[in-house]
Design a protein around this motif. Structure first.
Motif, mmCIF file in Angstrom:
data_model
loop_
_atom_site.group_PDB
_atom_site.id
_atom_site.type_symbol
_atom_site.label_atom_id
_atom_site.label_comp_id
_atom_site.label_asym_id
_atom_site.label_seq_id
_atom_site.Cartn_x
_atom_site.Cartn_y
_atom_site.Cartn_z
ATOM 1 N N UNK A 197 0.905 -1.241 0.015
ATOM 2 C CA UNK A 197 -0.098 -0.109 -0.027
ATOM 3 C C UNK A 197 0.797 1.315 0.100
ATOM 4 N N UNK A 198 2.183 1.153 -0.577
ATOM 5 C CA UNK A 198 2.970 2.299 -0.312
ATOM 6 C C UNK A 198 2.861 3.235 -1.568
ATOM 7 N N UNK A 199 1.892 4.399 -1.339
ATOM 8 C CA UNK A 199 1.409 5.105 -2.350
ATOM 9 C C UNK A 199 2.721 6.023 -2.974
ATOM 10 N N UNK A 200 3.672 6.359 -1.993
ATOM 11 C CA UNK A 200 4.696 6.983 -2.728
ATOM 12 C C UNK A 200 5.548 6.371 -3.522
ATOM 13 N N UNK A 201 5.825 5.160 -3.399
ATOM 14 C CA UNK A 201 6.426 4.408 -4.289
ATOM 15 C C UNK A 201 5.584 4.183 -5.844
ATOM 16 N N UNK A 202 4.410 3.980 -5.739
ATOM 17 C CA UNK A 202 3.690 4.140 -7.039
ATOM 18 C C UNK A 202 3.553 5.533 -7.480
ATOM 19 N N UNK A 203 3.607 6.587 -6.838
ATOM 20 C CA UNK A 203 3.944 7.732 -7.349
ATOM 21 C C UNK A 203 5.092 8.037 -7.926
ATOM 22 N N UNK A 204 6.382 7.674 -7.608
ATOM 23 C CA UNK A 204 7.544 7.706 -8.252
ATOM 24 C C UNK A 204 7.528 6.616 -9.543
ATOM 25 N N UNK A 205 6.916 5.685 -9.551
ATOM 26 C CA UNK A 205 6.792 4.684 -10.875
ATOM 27 C C UNK A 205 5.781 5.536 -11.802
ATOM 28 N N UNK A 206 4.819 6.232 -11.383
ATOM 29 C CA UNK A 206 4.253 7.099 -12.264
ATOM 30 C C UNK A 206 5.311 8.059 -13.045
ATOM 31 N N UNK B 100 -0.121 2.544 -12.972
ATOM 32 C CA UNK B 100 0.103 2.956 -11.614
ATOM 33 C C UNK B 100 -0.868 3.871 -11.059
ATOM 34 N N UNK B 101 -1.297 4.662 -11.774
ATOM 35 C CA UNK B 101 -2.258 5.745 -11.281
ATOM 36 C C UNK B 101 -3.625 4.965 -10.695
ATOM 37 N N UNK B 102 -3.877 4.138 -11.263
ATOM 38 C CA UNK B 102 -5.196 3.100 -11.053
ATOM 39 C C UNK B 102 -4.886 2.505 -9.930
ATOM 40 N N UNK B 103 -3.441 1.902 -9.631
ATOM 41 C CA UNK B 103 -3.076 1.503 -8.434
ATOM 42 C C UNK B 103 -3.277 2.427 -7.222
ATOM 43 N N UNK B 104 -2.699 3.682 -7.459
ATOM 44 C CA UNK B 104 -2.856 4.442 -6.393
ATOM 45 C C UNK B 104 -4.415 4.742 -5.797
ATOM 46 N N UNK B 105 -5.228 4.922 -6.905
ATOM 47 C CA UNK B 105 -6.596 4.873 -6.533
ATOM 48 C C UNK B 105 -7.312 3.597 -5.819
ATOM 49 N N UNK B 106 -6.737 2.545 -6.221
ATOM 50 C CA UNK B 106 -7.200 1.559 -5.449
ATOM 51 C C UNK B 106 -6.664 1.623 -3.738
ATOM 52 N N UNK B 107 -5.695 1.974 -3.576
ATOM 53 C CA UNK B 107 -5.212 2.265 -2.115
ATOM 54 C C UNK B 107 -5.909 3.611 -1.769
ATOM 55 N N UNK B 108 -5.889 4.743 -2.369
ATOM 56 C CA UNK B 108 -6.274 6.000 -1.842
ATOM 57 C C UNK B 108 -7.271 6.570 -2.936
ATOM 58 N N UNK C 293 -6.802 13.481 -11.321
ATOM 59 C CA UNK C 293 -6.534 14.627 -12.274
ATOM 60 C C UNK C 293 -5.629 14.071 -13.528
ATOM 61 N N UNK C 294 -4.756 13.300 -13.042
ATOM 62 C CA UNK C 294 -3.689 12.955 -14.368
ATOM 63 C C UNK C 294 -4.457 11.985 -15.222
ATOM 64 N N UNK C 295 -5.129 11.206 -14.517
ATOM 65 C CA UNK C 295 -5.824 9.902 -15.365
ATOM 66 C C UNK C 295 -6.830 10.713 -16.322
ATOM 67 N N UNK C 296 -7.725 11.659 -15.825
ATOM 68 C CA UNK C 296 -8.682 12.588 -16.641
ATOM 69 C C UNK C 296 -7.861 13.052 -17.890
#
Length: 493
Positions: A447-456, A471-479, A487-490
């Motif tokens: 559930x490490x959102x910061x790591x997914x943000x860096x993967x983005x 990776x954005x969708x993974x972030x939204x699954x967690x948060x 916004x980025x997905x849009x």
């Protein structure tokens, strides 16, 4: 400990000891999270087991002084020396044939708690059976207490008190017993009723009834009926689930629930006259470790004003108060005599001073403080993370990489280390290595959102738009309310 109530588990990597997120509650035969992991506070595998915890739940380990939770050797269970003191001299005396008739004389080569004055007997037990906010005396550590000493020579143990409070915590045996008329009106200690060499689970109610009858001649027909079931009832503690323990406040108990009244203060249970500095440190620790109630900071400041300028305690106060300008003004106007403080307190103060000086754009001073914290406590990875992050923010990537690699060599299971090394690799264009490091951080905490943000960020720099979406969708699954990801997905659709 004995495992009589709970059976918790630790794991060790390169000497660093953490608690696993699993406890077996032996009374109810229930597996669940450990105490303190519930209510959204699940620290997964990152809860450090420091020397304060270890010093009561085990025999004394070989603790690495430059760390909080690194050990060179750990015993397996409580040993004889916890109650009888160091045994080397005793063994030598017996091997040399020096035998004492203990039915007539005291054998001074070893501590027999039964032969100690009552207050020192009590201190042997309350070293661990008095749970609370422990404040060490100057120059002392959690392994310094030896049977035969006064506990307040080593530490003061505080508990918050409220009007009409009937609840109690797990290891509150001493505190509750001291509130009993039996204790207050007789020369009583723990061993008056307990045989420390036998578990209470092996003793019948008749055993304890007979203990009561040594003072209370109330059963004229000799039909003793389990005195403790009424006068020391079992109840759940407020801090550990699935556990029922005996209330050691001996008295006439009622089932009527009373509303807990106003907070009366922190009280040192083992010291009638603690110093003002001890009281100030107790309120600071209570705020930081147990309950962030602003009244504790107010009380801490009041007691600090009654002491000499204790540098590390004031830094802790201003830091917890989020008073950055107050902290900086204090540092600039108060010379620091480092000989008065231990390395652990100094290093924590330096690290916090670094954080605050950075926030006020005083980077040169901040770097000095960050570096000092790492030098003083070289095995505390958190200080390396803060120093390395400072270096990244100041574009000192090579030195930052060195700091984080040194942390990685100490313990490869710290997700923040992998995260920051991955970010450095992104900044230097080594995307394949960066992605590998960031995925390792996620393996350590899914559930490490910061790591997914860096993967983005890495995927965007490589123009891998499908990976960005993934990776954005993974972030939204967690948060689900992560606004930047939304916004980025849009923008990508």
């Amino acid at each position: 400990g004995s495992g009589q109530h709970t059976n918790s588990h630790l794991f060790e990597i390169n000497g660093y000891v953490h608690q696993m997120p699993y406890t077996y509650y032996t009374q109810g035969k229930i597996a669940d999270l450990p105490p303190g992991f519930e209510n959204g506070n699940n620290t997964r595998f990152s809860r450090e087991i420091g020397i304060e915890c270890m010093s009561c739940h085990n025999a004394y380990p070989e603790h690495e002084s430059g760390s909080t939770n690194k050990y060179n050797a750990i015993p397996e269970g409580i040993d004889c020396e916890r109650c009888h003191g160091p045994g080397e001299m005793h063994v030598k005396q017996k091997l040399a044939g020096n035998i004492i008739d203990t039915s007539k004389y005291i054998d001074y080569s070893i501590v027999n708690p039964k032969k100690l004055p009552l207050d020192l007997q009590f201190d042997v037990c309350q070293r661990c059976h008095l749970q609370g906010t422990a404040v060490l005396a100057e120059g002392k550590s959690f392994t310094d207490f030896k049977p035969g000493q006064h506990l307040n020579e080593v530490m003061d143990v505080y508990l918050p008190k409220y009007k009409n409070e009937q609840s109690f915590i797990m290891a509150s045996h001493v505190d509750r017993l001291k509130e009993s008329a039996c204790f207050q009106n007789a020369e009583m200690t723990c061993v008056t009723c307990h045989n420390p060499h036998k578990s209470v689970t092996t003793l019948s109610s008749t055993y304890f009834d007979n203990k009561c009858m040594q003072c209370h001649d109330v059963c004229k027909d000799n039909k003793i009926q389990n005195c403790t079931s009424c006068h020391m009832p079992s109840s759940s503690s407020t801090d550990i689930m699935h556990v029922a323990i005996t209330d050691h406040k001996i008295g006439i108990h009622t089932t009527e629930k009373q509303e807990k009244g106003a907070f009366m203060g922190l009280f040192a249970i083992n010291n009638a006259k603690p110093t003002n500095l001890s009281k100030a440190k107790a309120y600071l620790k209570q705020y930081e470790s147990f309950q962030a109630n602003p009244i504790y900071l107010d009380s801490a400041f009041r007691f600090l004003q009654l002491t000499d300028n204790n540098f590390t305690a004031y830094i802790q106060y201003y830091y917890l108060r989020n008073d950055e300008k107050g902290l900086i003004n204090f540092v600039l106007s108060n010379p620091l005599d480092t000989s008065k403080y231990n390395s652990s307190d100094l290093a924590m103060s330096y690290s916090r001073m670094g954080e605050v000086f950075v926030s006020q754009n005083l980077s040169n001073d901040a770097e000095v403080y960050f570096e000092k914290s790492v030098i003083l406590m070289p095995y505390v990875i958190d200080y390396k993370i803060k120093y390395g992050s400072f270096l990244i923010n100041n574009k000192r990537l090579e030195k930052a990489k060195f700091i984080f690699n040194s942390a990685l060599s100490l313990n490869p299971t710290i997700k923040e280390v992998h995260l920051n090394l991955g970010y450095i690799d992104i900044l230097t264009g080594e995307f394949e290595i960066a992605d590998s490091r960031l995925k390792q951080a996620i393996a350590l905490n899914p559930d490490y959102v910061l790591a997914y943000e860096n993967l983005v960020l890495s995927a965007k720099k490589q123009n891998k738009l499908e990976d960005v979406k993934f990776y954005l969708n993974k972030i939204l699954e967690i948060a689900p309310n992560h606004q930047k990801a939304i916004q980025l997905l849009k923008q990508l659709h």
